[in-house]
Design a protein around this motif. Structure first.
Motif, short mmCIF file in Angstrom:
data_model
loop_
_atom_site.label_atom_id
_atom_site.label_comp_id
_atom_site.label_asym_id
_atom_site.label_seq_id
_atom_site.Cartn_x
_atom_site.Cartn_y
_atom_site.Cartn_z
N TYR A 74 48.63 35.08 39.46
CA TYR A 74 49.01 33.75 39.95
C TYR A 74 50.24 33.82 40.85
CZ TYR A 74 45.97 32.20 36.17
OH TYR A 74 44.90 31.99 35.34
N PRO A 75 50.07 34.16 42.13
CA PRO A 75 51.23 34.16 43.02
C PRO A 75 51.73 32.76 43.35
CG PRO A 75 49.24 34.72 44.23
CD PRO A 75 48.86 34.63 42.79
N PRO A 126 45.37 28.96 43.14
CA PRO A 126 46.61 28.78 42.38
C PRO A 126 46.33 28.39 40.93
CG PRO A 126 46.22 26.83 43.72
CD PRO A 126 45.14 27.83 44.05
N GLY A 127 47.26 28.72 40.07
CA GLY A 127 47.15 28.36 38.67
C GLY A 127 47.86 27.05 38.39
N TYR A 128 47.55 26.50 37.24
CA TYR A 128 48.16 25.23 36.83
C TYR A 128 48.85 25.40 35.48
CZ TYR A 128 45.53 23.10 40.58
OH TYR A 128 45.03 22.78 41.82
N ALA A 129 50.13 25.09 35.45
CA ALA A 129 50.90 25.07 34.20
C ALA A 129 51.06 23.59 33.84
CB ALA A 129 52.25 25.75 34.37
N VAL A 161 55.56 32.11 43.10
CA VAL A 161 56.10 32.96 42.04
C VAL A 161 56.73 34.21 42.64
CG1 VAL A 161 55.49 34.27 39.96
CG2 VAL A 161 54.37 32.07 40.44
N ASN A 162 57.90 34.58 42.13
CA ASN A 162 58.56 35.81 42.59
C ASN A 162 57.70 37.03 42.26
OD1 ASN A 162 60.75 34.37 43.54
ND2 ASN A 162 61.98 34.70 41.70
#
Length: 122
Positions: free
Chosen positions: A64-65, A102-105, A54-55
């Motif tokens: 959540y990078p 990390p996150g999950y979309a 992620v920017n």
């Protein structure tokens, strides 16, 4: 059936299909422009997800990078297979990212190419 009746029926069917196509396109554009999204750089592509770095200017970055975005998209005309590692993309999703970093979309509406890593001029 007379030729004029067949012609009229054909014109009516073509007009209906054209209007439905227009509505679907507007729905896709409406969803992709009105739902939460973030931008980032594609780090990895698998059959199930795209790893996005992620920017740092995005609101979710501090939490959540890195996000694993599902490749099972709902409205996009751009598929994961048309992306490359290094592409900068927008990920439009339902606003829910689960898990720790990390996150999950999991519910992704679509991907939009922001800056391709490769261009036709190279």
């Amino acid at each position: 059936m007379k030729k004029t009746s067949k012609f009229t029926m054909l014109i009516t069917v073509v007009a209906m299909i054209a209007s439905l196509t227009c509505c679907v396109s507007k729905t896709i554009n409406g969803v992709l422009s009105s739902e939460p999204s973030f931008s980032g750089i594609v780090a990895e592509i698998t059959d199930d997800y795209i790893v996005v770095n992620v920017n740092s200017d995005q609101s979710i970055y501090d939490t959540y990078p890195v996000v694993y975005a599902s490749t099972d998209v709902y409205f996009s005309t751009l598929s994961a297979s048309s992306l490359a590692v290094g592409d900068e993309i927008w990920v439009t999703y339902d606003g829910i990212i689960t898990g720790d970093s990390p996150g999950y979309a999991d519910y992704v509406y679509g991907f939009t190419l922001r800056n391709p890593v490769y261009s036709d001029s190279e």
